[in-house]
Design a protein around this motif. Structure first.
Motif, short mmCIF file in Angstrom:
data_model
loop_
_atom_site.label_atom_id
_atom_site.label_comp_id
_atom_site.label_asym_id
_atom_site.label_seq_id
_atom_site.Cartn_x
_atom_site.Cartn_y
_atom_site.Cartn_z
N GLN A 1 0.75 -1.24 0.01
CA GLN A 1 -0.04 -0.18 -0.05
C GLN A 1 0.98 1.39 0.09
O GLN A 1 1.92 1.30 0.67
CB GLN A 1 -1.05 0.01 1.16
CG GLN A 1 -1.75 -1.08 1.35
CD GLN A 1 -2.96 -1.28 0.44
OE1 GLN A 1 -3.24 -0.48 -0.43
NE2 GLN A 1 -3.46 -2.62 0.12
N SER B 1 -7.03 0.69 6.40
CA SER B 1 -7.41 -0.71 5.90
C SER B 1 -8.81 -0.83 5.94
O SER B 1 -9.42 -0.65 6.93
CB SER B 1 -6.75 -1.61 6.45
OG SER B 1 -7.17 -2.85 5.89
N GLU C 1 -10.94 -5.82 4.02
CA GLU C 1 -9.68 -6.15 3.12
C GLU C 1 -9.02 -7.29 3.51
O GLU C 1 -8.79 -7.35 4.80
CB GLU C 1 -8.77 -4.86 3.46
CG GLU C 1 -7.27 -4.85 2.34
CD GLU C 1 -6.64 -3.47 2.59
OE1 GLU C 1 -6.38 -2.86 1.54
OE2 GLU C 1 -6.28 -3.09 3.88
#
Length: 352
Positions: A120, A137, A141
């Motif tokens: 990320q 998040s 996820e």
């Protein structure tokens, strides 16, 4: 020695394939120690420290290019989450409900799944002498419940301490276990083995793994006395790694002695030929010692280096692996209204 703070500076490390820019931050202290981190995966890209002759080398494995970090299959230098290490069978039960997370390690989940925190692009900013990075998040996820907001800060002091602080909050109960996955070689990131390294871990127990699945904890917490896992006294790794089962060196979680949540010295790594030394402090109850005995053979790294198995070591401070499925392990569940907090310090210096 100056006590003034080490203020990081910001520049660009390049762009992802989708065009987003990745910022880099550089810390340089008064002792010729340099640390660089990037927003992508909160990765530590460089740790440059002097040896006993004053020669400065990079002791942290990594890549030259942002595109390689975009893949980063080995999680070099990255933050792993939202649950580091393994979740057996990629499932767990929380408050009576079973959750299924991503299988990305055979039948299991490792380091948070396929699109984990490592992959990320975190938001980032400088706050006083720290670099702070944040990632939100979303609920669901990789199969994990709850929206989890995680902040990681990096700081370098003039006492040669690389300080990493982790905090997280959630809006639903969820497991959280975070670490940084830096690979070290105190002889230099391009050195081919760990033979002359000397390791000491202040742990009197470890979590053995299953015989048929050697990365999955059996659930036992075992005394290390009289075993190859007893590292309470300094051990030359060249004398020990070849004796380890499966030919993979160490890939084990050690249970920190007398862990009570306070910051304590839990490991020391030294390299007598260069005189370099690294002390590891943490608030966490465990440390995963991994000597790269399987997943890293003949991998191209920085500055033309080729990384081989048993040529680097990770000392990943964390809660025990698979804690969500092991009742005897310390709890890793974070609930709304609570804050997860963890601190780890890597202190660099010379052997006394």
């Amino acid at each position: 020695m100056s006590q003034s703070p080490v203020i990081p500076r910001k520049d660009s490390f390049g762009h992802l394939t989708d065009g987003r820019e990745v910022n880099r931050y550089t810390f340089c202290n008064h002792n010729d120690v340099t640390v660089r981190v990037i927003e992508l995966g909160c990765v530590i890209t460089e740790i440059r420290v002097p040896d006993k002759q004053g020669v400065v080398s990079d002791i942290n494995l990594g890549y030259d290019d942002v595109k390689e970090y975009e893949t980063n299959l080995l999680t070099l230098g990255a933050i792993c989450g939202r649950v580091v290490n393994v979740i057996s069978n990629a499932r767990f039960t929380l408050d009576g409900k079973e959750y299924h997370v991503t299988k990305n390690f055979g039948n299991h989940c490792i380091h948070g799944g396929k699109k984990s925190f490592t992959h990320q692009l975190w938001s980032s900013w400088i706050e006083d002498d720290k670099v702070k990075m944040k990632y939100v998040s979303p609920d669901g996820e990789e199969g994990f419940p709850g929206e989890l907001t995680t902040t990681v800060s990096y700081q370098l002091t003039n006492q040669n301490e690389l300080v990493i602080e982790y905090s997280a909050t959630t809006n639903k109960p969820t497991p959280v276990n975070l670490t940084n996955h830096a690979y070290f070689n105190l002889a230099g990131q391009n050195f081919p083995n760990l033979d002359e390294h000397v390791l000491q871990i202040n742990a009197d127990k470890f979590t053995p793994t299953k015989e048929n699945e050697i990365y999955i904890p059996s659930g036992e917490i075992r005394d290390i006395t009289g075993t190859l896992y007893d590292l309470r006294q300094p051990v030359r790794l060249g004398d020990r790694l070849g004796k380890m089962p499966h030919g993979k060196g160490y890939f084990n979680n050690f249970c920190v002695a007398n862990a009570d949540g306070s910051l304590r010295l839990i490991a020391t790594l030294a390299h007598p030929p260069t005189g370099r030394r690294m002390d590891v402090y943490t608030t966490e109850p465990g440390v995963q010692c991994y000597t790269a005995g399987d997943t890293i053979p003949h991998t191209r790294g920085k500055a033309g280096a080729v990384y081989e198995k048993l040529g680097s070591i990770c000392l990943e401070t964390q809660h025990y692996p698979d804690s969500v499925n092991q009742e005897s392990f310390p709890d890793t569940i974070l609930r709304p209204g609570q804050q997860f907090y963890s601190k780890t310090v890597y202190k660099f210096g010379l052997i006394d």
